[in-house]
Design a protein around this motif. Structure first.
Motif, PDB file in Angstrom:
ATOM      1  N   CYS A   1      41.946  37.011  45.805  1.00  0.00           N
ATOM      2  CA  CYS A   1      43.345  36.923  45.355  1.00  0.00           C
ATOM      3  C   CYS A   1      44.262  37.788  46.207  1.00  0.00           C
ATOM      4  CB  CYS A   1      43.456  37.327  43.880  1.00  0.00           C
ATOM      5  SG  CYS A   1      42.598  36.190  42.788  1.00  0.00           S
TER       6      CYS A   1
ATOM      7  N   ASP B   1      42.095  48.513  49.928  1.00  0.00           N
ATOM      8  CA  ASP B   1      40.920  48.309  49.075  1.00  0.00           C
ATOM      9  C   ASP B   1      40.045  49.554  49.110  1.00  0.00           C
ATOM     10  OD1 ASP B   1      39.438  45.467  47.885  1.00  0.00           O
ATOM     11  OD2 ASP B   1      38.296  47.344  47.922  1.00  0.00           O
ATOM     12  N   GLN B   2      39.484  49.875  47.961  1.00  0.00           N
ATOM     13  CA  GLN B   2      38.625  51.068  47.852  1.00  0.00           C
ATOM     14  C   GLN B   2      37.287  50.874  48.566  1.00  0.00           C
ATOM     15  OE1 GLN B   2      38.005  51.529  43.647  1.00  0.00           O
ATOM     16  NE2 GLN B   2      37.046  49.528  43.410  1.00  0.00           N
TER      17      GLN B   2
ATOM     18  N   HIS C   1      32.934  43.769  49.781  1.00  0.00           N
ATOM     19  CA  HIS C   1      31.870  44.684  49.310  1.00  0.00           C
ATOM     20  C   HIS C   1      31.288  44.181  47.980  1.00  0.00           C
ATOM     21  CE1 HIS C   1      34.180  46.649  46.059  1.00  0.00           C
ATOM     22  NE2 HIS C   1      35.214  46.356  46.821  1.00  0.00           N
TER      23      HIS C   1
ATOM     24  N   GLY D   1      34.373  41.188  42.791  1.00  0.00           N
ATOM     25  CA  GLY D   1      33.995  39.890  42.224  1.00  0.00           C
ATOM     26  C   GLY D   1      33.951  38.759  43.235  1.00  0.00           C
ATOM     27  N   SER D   2      34.330  39.018  44.500  1.00  0.00           N
ATOM     28  CA  SER D   2      34.454  37.907  45.465  1.00  0.00           C
ATOM     29  C   SER D   2      33.311  37.837  46.464  1.00  0.00           C
ATOM     30  CB  SER D   2      35.775  38.043  46.244  1.00  0.00           C
ATOM     31  OG  SER D   2      36.877  37.998  45.390  1.00  0.00           O
TER      32      SER D   2
ATOM     33  N   ARG E   1      30.744  29.597  46.475  1.00  0.00           N
ATOM     34  CA  ARG E   1      31.304  29.328  45.154  1.00  0.00           C
ATOM     35  C   ARG E   1      31.477  27.816  44.995  1.00  0.00           C
ATOM     36  NH1 ARG E   1      30.544  34.098  45.075  1.00  0.00           N
ATOM     37  NH2 ARG E   1      31.845  35.774  44.240  1.00  0.00           N
ATOM     38  N   ILE E   2      31.607  27.391  43.742  1.00  0.00           N
ATOM     39  CA  ILE E   2      31.854  25.969  43.462  1.00  0.00           C
ATOM     40  C   ILE E   2      33.353  25.700  43.451  1.00  0.00           C
ATOM     41  CG2 ILE E   2      31.644  24.126  41.730  1.00  0.00           C
ATOM     42  CD1 ILE E   2      29.118  25.611  40.672  1.00  0.00           C
TER      43      ILE E   2
ATOM     44  N   VAL F   1      43.450  53.407  45.875  1.00  0.00           N
ATOM     45  CA  VAL F   1      44.715  53.810  45.251  1.00  0.00           C
ATOM     46  C   VAL F   1      44.392  54.688  44.049  1.00  0.00           C
ATOM     47  CG1 VAL F   1      46.769  52.970  44.043  1.00  0.00           C
ATOM     48  CG2 VAL F   1      45.884  51.735  46.044  1.00  0.00           C
TER      49      VAL F   1
ATOM     50  N   CYS G   1      27.071  40.452  40.252  1.00  0.00           N
ATOM     51  CA  CYS G   1      28.486  40.291  40.616  1.00  0.00           C
ATOM     52  C   CYS G   1      29.316  40.345  39.338  1.00  0.00           C
ATOM     53  CB  CYS G   1      28.656  38.939  41.310  1.00  0.00           C
ATOM     54  SG  CYS G   1      30.298  38.598  41.930  1.00  0.00           S
TER      55      CYS G   1
ATOM     56  N   THR H   1      40.632  36.715  36.288  1.00  0.00           N
ATOM     57  CA  THR H   1      40.193  35.401  36.795  1.00  0.00           C
ATOM     58  C   THR H   1      38.938  34.872  36.076  1.00  0.00           C
ATOM     59  OG1 THR H   1      39.023  36.490  38.610  1.00  0.00           O
ATOM     60  CG2 THR H   1      41.257  35.661  39.074  1.00  0.00           C
TER      61      THR H   1
ATOM     62  N   GLY I   1      37.919  32.011  39.324  1.00  0.00           N
ATOM     63  CA  GLY I   1      39.154  32.130  40.114  1.00  0.00           C
ATOM     64  C   GLY I   1      39.042  31.772  41.585  1.00  0.00           C
ATOM     65  N   PHE I   2      37.808  31.774  42.133  1.00  0.00           N
ATOM     66  CA  PHE I   2      37.708  31.631  43.594  1.00  0.00           C
ATOM     67  C   PHE I   2      38.322  30.309  44.061  1.00  0.00           C
ATOM     68  CE2 PHE I   2      36.279  32.030  47.844  1.00  0.00           C
ATOM     69  CZ  PHE I   2      35.931  33.353  48.029  1.00  0.00           C
ATOM     70  N   LYS I   3      38.010  29.239  43.340  1.00  0.00           N
ATOM     71  CA  LYS I   3      38.474  27.916  43.773  1.00  0.00           C
ATOM     72  C   LYS I   3      39.993  27.834  43.827  1.00  0.00           C
ATOM     73  CE  LYS I   3      36.515  26.010  40.121  1.00  0.00           C
ATOM     74  NZ  LYS I   3      36.350  27.283  39.374  1.00  0.00           N
TER      75      LYS I   3
HETATM   76  C1  LIG Z   1      28.297  35.352  40.185  1.00  0.00           C
HETATM   77  C2  LIG Z   1      29.667  34.782  40.285  1.00  0.00           C
HETATM   78  C3  LIG Z   1      29.823  33.423  40.497  1.00  0.00           C
HETATM   79  C4  LIG Z   1      31.097  32.871  40.567  1.00  0.00           C
HETATM   80  N1  LIG Z   1      31.224  31.540  40.793  1.00  0.00           N
HETATM   81  C5  LIG Z   1      32.454  30.990  40.926  1.00  0.00           C
HETATM   82  C6  LIG Z   1      32.589  29.630  41.268  1.00  0.00           C
HETATM   83  O1  LIG Z   1      31.591  28.935  41.482  1.00  0.00           O
HETATM   84  N2  LIG Z   1      33.840  29.123  41.396  1.00  0.00           N
HETATM   85  C7  LIG Z   1      34.962  29.879  41.191  1.00  0.00           C
HETATM   86  O2  LIG Z   1      36.062  29.360  41.293  1.00  0.00           O
HETATM   87  N3  LIG Z   1      34.858  31.195  40.880  1.00  0.00           N
HETATM   88  C8  LIG Z   1      33.639  31.761  40.747  1.00  0.00           C
HETATM   89  N4  LIG Z   1      33.499  33.092  40.456  1.00  0.00           N
HETATM   90  C9  LIG Z   1      34.707  33.884  40.169  1.00  0.00           C
HETATM   91  C10 LIG Z   1      35.410  34.369  41.413  1.00  0.00           C
HETATM   92  O3  LIG Z   1      34.475  34.785  42.372  1.00  0.00           O
HETATM   93  C11 LIG Z   1      36.375  35.485  41.003  1.00  0.00           C
HETATM   94  O4  LIG Z   1      37.251  34.956  40.012  1.00  0.00           O
HETATM   95  C12 LIG Z   1      37.186  36.006  42.166  1.00  0.00           C
HETATM   96  O5  LIG Z   1      36.390  36.243  43.292  1.00  0.00           O
HETATM   97  C13 LIG Z   1      37.909  37.297  41.764  1.00  0.00           C
HETATM   98  O6  LIG Z   1      38.669  37.717  42.873  1.00  0.00           O
HETATM   99  P1  LIG Z   1      39.728  38.897  42.765  1.00  0.00           P
HETATM  100  O7  LIG Z   1      40.403  38.981  44.082  1.00  0.00           O
HETATM  101  O8  LIG Z   1      40.580  38.726  41.546  1.00  0.00           O
HETATM  102  O9  LIG Z   1      38.876  40.205  42.456  1.00  0.00           O
HETATM  103  P2  LIG Z   1      37.836  41.055  43.370  1.00  0.00           P
HETATM  104  O10 LIG Z   1      37.163  40.222  44.357  1.00  0.00           O
HETATM  105  O11 LIG Z   1      36.997  41.841  42.425  1.00  0.00           O
HETATM  106  O12 LIG Z   1      38.781  42.033  44.133  1.00  0.00           O
HETATM  107  C14 LIG Z   1      39.352  43.163  43.553  1.00  0.00           C
HETATM  108  C15 LIG Z   1      39.349  44.249  44.611  1.00  0.00           C
HETATM  109  O13 LIG Z   1      40.180  45.327  44.163  1.00  0.00           O
HETATM  110  C16 LIG Z   1      39.645  46.505  44.702  1.00  0.00           C
HETATM  111  N5  LIG Z   1      40.135  47.672  43.973  1.00  0.00           N
HETATM  112  C17 LIG Z   1      39.938  47.950  42.678  1.00  0.00           C
HETATM  113  N6  LIG Z   1      40.506  49.141  42.359  1.00  0.00           N
HETATM  114  C18 LIG Z   1      41.098  49.595  43.487  1.00  0.00           C
HETATM  115  C19 LIG Z   1      41.827  50.768  43.798  1.00  0.00           C
HETATM  116  N7  LIG Z   1      42.092  51.722  42.889  1.00  0.00           N
HETATM  117  N8  LIG Z   1      42.274  50.938  45.067  1.00  0.00           N
HETATM  118  C20 LIG Z   1      42.018  49.995  46.013  1.00  0.00           C
HETATM  119  N9  LIG Z   1      41.300  48.860  45.768  1.00  0.00           N
HETATM  120  C21 LIG Z   1      40.852  48.664  44.524  1.00  0.00           C
HETATM  121  C22 LIG Z   1      38.145  46.308  44.527  1.00  0.00           C
HETATM  122  O14 LIG Z   1      37.426  47.166  45.399  1.00  0.00           O
HETATM  123  C23 LIG Z   1      37.970  44.833  44.851  1.00  0.00           C
HETATM  124  O15 LIG Z   1      37.590  44.615  46.202  1.00  0.00           O
HETATM  125  C24 LIG Z   1      32.243  33.688  40.407  1.00  0.00           C
HETATM  126  C25 LIG Z   1      32.097  35.067  40.222  1.00  0.00           C
HETATM  127  C26 LIG Z   1      30.818  35.619  40.174  1.00  0.00           C
HETATM  128  C27 LIG Z   1      30.681  37.090  39.971  1.00  0.00           C
END
Ligand SMILES: Cc1cc2nc3c(=O)[nH]c(=O)nc-3n(C[C@H](O)[C@H](O)[C@H](O)COP(=O)(O)OP(=O)(O)OC[C@H]3O[C@@H](n4cnc5c(N)ncnc54)[C@H](O)[C@@H]3O)c2cc1C
Length: 378
Positions: free
Chosen positions: A20, A39-40, A45, A49-50, A55-56, A172, A310, A334, A338-340
């Protein structure tokens, strides 16, 4: 890099380099804005969650509104693929079955993307690697997303020099409202941003509490297994995605660039504090995944070659939280799906952050997010 006492100014600061945050940064860069991403951890990493291989992407949801949004998200992925010059989505048929299949099919029909019902025998004949039962829907608009390559491509497009990662540079520690903007504190100094976009997954709530914003939600620690082909089965032409929709919710997908199959159980994992994640395999969850593999995947050895943990960042109703409160834009909640929608979520966040200015020049309409993603619904 700035020292601990330094202060820099930027138009937009994005917190979180998951799908996101990186998509929001790219959408802002496309509009010609100055963006700093923090990013921390290193991008991709394993505590976020990503991370992971794939992903599907599917249109099939039980709510027509999500089917419509997924179709829009597909256009955003196409734009991303064209911009980075790489194929990130591999079109892959999907078999949807389980208690909610009729609902999903009705939602798809209502959204104008009808999908065909086939018999389990026809599914077995066409896709011998997967064994499903009951009502079976064949979705043809689905795809496997190369998740790791998508993050790398977005990081490149968002502008690597504007990415600060790691405990010192990127974590942060505090947000504070300063005038019409936000002061962002890190171990390497302060950043004054006109707007801050917080895509920090389940860490979002704690960060924005500093500026008086309350975000409800919880975190779960999920588990997936990677399976190798059983010796007795030769690779078939296509192994489909499978989604047992409803109840115990196993899903699986072929891993891009490999002969492995990834399987997990949607919302199978326990609640967790995102700062206390133990990534050792959970034996109970492993047993449930193995059972699903034995039941649905005859072409694969149910004993995994690799297990991954994850986190899911869950909103109370599993719908996303995409909103703006003063100079703070939120992209979180998410809830494991959320990935899709990543590149589309990025467009919405950029729209909110930039007050709707600019067109981005992309195919995805530059429009506000659906009102049902507003924080005020809670
Ligand atoms: C096993 C699994 C399978 C999945 N399968 C699917 C799928 O098939 N299809 C689909 O659509 N979705 C799927 N998802 C969901 C999807 O992967 C997530 O919804 C999406 O990746 C979330 O992304 P994000 O950017 O919101 O969060 P994240 O990827 O978690 O990113 C948040 C980031 O914020 C950073 N952060 C946090 N606090 C701080 C701070 N204080 N300072 C700096 N940085 C900070 C973290 O280090 C992290 O890198 C799946 C998830 C998992 C776990």
């Amino acid at each position: 890099m700035p020292g601990a006492g330094s202060r820099v100014r930027t138009e937009f600061a994005v917190i979180g380099a998951g799908i996101c945050g990186l998509a929001a940064a790219w959408a802002l860069r496309k509009r010609g804005h100055e963006v700093l991403v923090l990013d921390q951890g290193e991008a991709g990493h394993s505590l976020g969650g990503s991370h992971g291989s794939c992903r599907i992407f599917r249109l099939g949801y039980e709510k027509p509104a999500y089917v419509t949004l997924a179709a829009r998200a597909r256009d955003s992925w196409t734009e991303l693929e064209e911009s980075c010059g790489e194929r990130l989505l591999a079109p892959t048929p999907q078999l949807t079955f389980g208690p909610q299949v009729a609902e999903v099919r009705a939602a798809m029909a209502a959204a104008g993307t009808p999908a065909e019902l086939i018999t389990p025998a026809a599914a077995a004949e066409r896709f011998p690697g997967v064994k499903v039962s009951g009502q079976v829907m064949l979705e043809t608009g689905s795809a496997v997303i190369s998740a790791d390559r998508s993050l790398t491509a977005l990081g490149r497009l968002a502008g690597q020099p504007a990415l600060r990662v790691g405990a010192e540079q990127g974590k942060v520690t505090r947000l504070a409202i300063r005038g019409t903007g936000v002061r962002v504190s890190t171990g390497a100094g302060e950043i004054d941003a006109e707007r801050v976009i917080v895509c920090a997954g389940p860490w979002t709530a704690r960060l924005v509490a500093d500026v008086g914003i309350s975000v409800p939600g919880w975190t779960s620690l999920e588990q997936v297994a990677y399976l190798a082909r059983a010796n007795s089965h030769q690779p078939s032409a296509v192994t489909p995605i499978m989604v047992h929709y409803g109840g115990e919710f196993p899903y699986g997908l072929p891993v891009p660039g490999s002969d492995h199959y990834k399987i997990g159980i949607h919302f199978g994992g326990p609640p967790v504090d995102p700062d206390q994640q133990d990534h050792a395999a959970d034996p109970g969850l492993a047993g449930r995944i193995e059972l699903a593999a034995r039941q649905f995947l005859p072409a694969f050895d149910p004993r995994p070659v690799k297990v991954e943990r994850c986190i899911y960042d869950n909103s109370p109703d599993t719908d996303f939280i995409i909103d703006r409160v003063g100079p703070v834009v939120l992209g979180c909640g998410t809830s494991g799906h959320g990935f899709k929608f990543g590149p589309l979520i990025g467009e919405w966040l950029a729209f909110l952050a930039a007050n709707g200015r600019g067109t981005g020049g992309g195919r995805a309409a530059d429009a506000a997010p659906p009102p049902w993603f507003a924080l005020s619904r809670f």
